[in-house]
Write a protein that holds these residues in place. Sequence first.
Motif, mmCIF file in Angstrom:
data_model
loop_
_atom_site.group_PDB
_atom_site.id
_atom_site.type_symbol
_atom_site.label_atom_id
_atom_site.label_comp_id
_atom_site.label_asym_id
_atom_site.label_seq_id
_atom_site.Cartn_x
_atom_site.Cartn_y
_atom_site.Cartn_z
ATOM 1 N N ASP A 194 0.780 -1.253 0.000
ATOM 2 C CA ASP A 194 0.000 0.000 0.000
ATOM 3 C C ASP A 194 0.809 1.300 0.000
ATOM 4 N N ASP B 14 -3.107 -3.113 -0.751
ATOM 5 C CA ASP B 14 -1.969 -3.896 -0.242
ATOM 6 C C ASP B 14 -1.457 -4.905 -1.271
ATOM 7 N N SER C 187 1.431 -7.722 6.371
ATOM 8 C CA SER C 187 0.139 -7.185 6.805
ATOM 9 C C SER C 187 -0.843 -7.143 5.651
ATOM 10 N N LYS D 276 -6.176 -10.156 10.480
ATOM 11 C CA LYS D 276 -6.298 -8.710 10.301
ATOM 12 C C LYS D 276 -7.651 -8.407 9.673
ATOM 13 N N PHE E 77 -4.031 6.058 10.664
ATOM 14 C CA PHE E 77 -2.792 5.488 10.092
ATOM 15 C C PHE E 77 -2.679 5.841 8.615
ATOM 16 N N ARG E 78 -3.789 5.719 7.901
ATOM 17 C CA ARG E 78 -3.735 6.001 6.465
ATOM 18 C C ARG E 78 -3.401 7.468 6.221
ATOM 19 N N LYS F 135 -10.872 -2.681 1.526
ATOM 20 C CA LYS F 135 -9.954 -3.829 1.547
ATOM 21 C C LYS F 135 -10.673 -5.128 1.916
ATOM 22 N N GLN G 143 -8.862 -8.355 3.670
ATOM 23 C CA GLN G 143 -8.916 -8.297 5.134
ATOM 24 C C GLN G 143 -10.215 -8.949 5.608
ATOM 25 N N LYS H 143 -5.406 -7.930 14.805
ATOM 26 C CA LYS H 143 -5.449 -6.492 14.528
ATOM 27 C C LYS H 143 -6.799 -6.106 13.959
ATOM 28 N N SER I 290 -4.170 2.769 15.122
ATOM 29 C CA SER I 290 -4.222 4.231 15.140
ATOM 30 C C SER I 290 -5.555 4.767 15.648
ATOM 31 N N TYR J 246 1.328 2.838 19.829
ATOM 32 C CA TYR J 246 1.917 4.170 19.673
ATOM 33 C C TYR J 246 2.241 4.783 21.034
HETATM 34 C C1 PBG Z 1 -1.110 -1.520 5.755
HETATM 35 C C2 PBG Z 1 -1.236 -1.381 7.221
HETATM 36 C C3 PBG Z 1 -2.294 -0.730 7.861
HETATM 37 C C4 PBG Z 1 -1.978 -0.694 9.214
HETATM 38 C C5 PBG Z 1 -0.757 -1.349 9.391
HETATM 39 N N1 PBG Z 1 -0.321 -1.782 8.142
HETATM 40 C C6 PBG Z 1 -3.502 -0.086 7.298
HETATM 41 C C7 PBG Z 1 -4.387 -0.827 6.400
HETATM 42 O O1 PBG Z 1 -4.414 -2.052 6.346
HETATM 43 O O2 PBG Z 1 -5.100 -0.141 5.662
HETATM 44 C C8 PBG Z 1 -2.820 -0.033 10.257
HETATM 45 C C9 PBG Z 1 -2.155 0.388 11.515
HETATM 46 C C10 PBG Z 1 -2.927 1.351 12.333
HETATM 47 O O3 PBG Z 1 -4.084 1.717 12.023
HETATM 48 O O4 PBG Z 1 -2.370 1.797 13.336
HETATM 49 N N2 PBG Z 1 -0.703 -2.660 5.225
#
Ligand code: PBG
Length: 337
Positions: free
Chosen positions: A133, A141, A176, A206, A215-216, A229, A233, A260, A286, A325
């Motif tokens: 990504d 991803d 991930s 995940k 995060f994004r 996703k 996911q 996650k 996040s 974090y």
């Molecule tokens: C992307 C990835 C993501 C996170 C970690 N690796 C975002 C997603 O899958 O869109 C999220 C981490 C977070 O929100 O703190 N491969």
Amino acid sequence: MRPTLPPPVAPHPTTRLRRLRSSDALRRLAQETVLTTNDLIWPIFVMDGEDMTTPVPSMPGVERMSVDRAVQAARMAAGLNIPAICIFPYTDPALKTDGCEEAWNPDNLSNRAIRAIKAAVPEIAVMTDVALDPYNANGHDGIVRDGVIVNDESVQALVKMALAQAAAGADILGPSDMMDGRIGAMRSALEAAGHTDVTILSYAAKYASAYYGPFRDAVGASGALKGDKKTYQMNPANGDEALRHIQRDLMEGADMVMVKPGQAYLDICFRVKDAFGVPTYAYQVSGEYAMIMAAAEQGWINEEAVMVESLMAFKRAGCDGILTYFAPRVAKLLQAG
Ligand code: PBG
């Protein structure tokens, strides 16, 4: 091991459960779960430039760091006895393509950060994110062909990415991406390349979660992502399926597994540890961080107390560690006793 049935409890007043809570000393003696700095993995965001940081508005207290600043952060983390740091790159939009070639560039931002941190602070374990990504023009991803995220071609790209990270010195690879078959493909490629001690912490369960929003923003992927996703996911409604993912990834060569997001999925953490007894981690993502910080900024909750309580819950649920974090802040707090 926990007994399967709760032990018999004599009725009141023979048993007064409050006796064990009657003083700080008794409470400490009776405490079942402990949180230590050994339980922490600190995710950080790196960017180009020198001696620079920029704040992430949706994650108060979190900053993107240039590589030299990331090295300083790693040194600080090692000083706090945090065992691992996890690197996420904020990639220049001009480097994002449909083929994601920047992902396996040996000199991409992430690989430069790995090398710099391992050279300066070899004692800290460096973890990576293996997913396309940050390098994908469409924010997914995996590789997209005619609107479809194609699995096997994505796995080939992810293997190249993983090998570049291992060559840069990464200790822990964190796939991930949620493509099928990527753990097995990475494990055999790592063995063939002589990277026999590189560990894989698979983002095995995940979920397609709305908690990843901040995060994004942090990695600059929000604008690029087209669609969602959900074809790779997991559906947040599913629990049994998580166990199949975990088992599959362990069979393919994962050393550790992750659930996650974290707090909304504590039942999954518990079930995974209970069923497999393997090193199990949760990612306090996040959105979880942002929610705590936002409520604390309003004065609606006690930030420090909720931070510690939220992390303790992962340990109680059976997790061996947490990506958070809050890592340096909680480490300082634990150090102060
Ligand atoms: C992307 C990835 C993501 C996170 C970690 N690796 C975002 C997603 O899958 O869109 C999220 C981490 C977070 O929100 O703190 N491969």
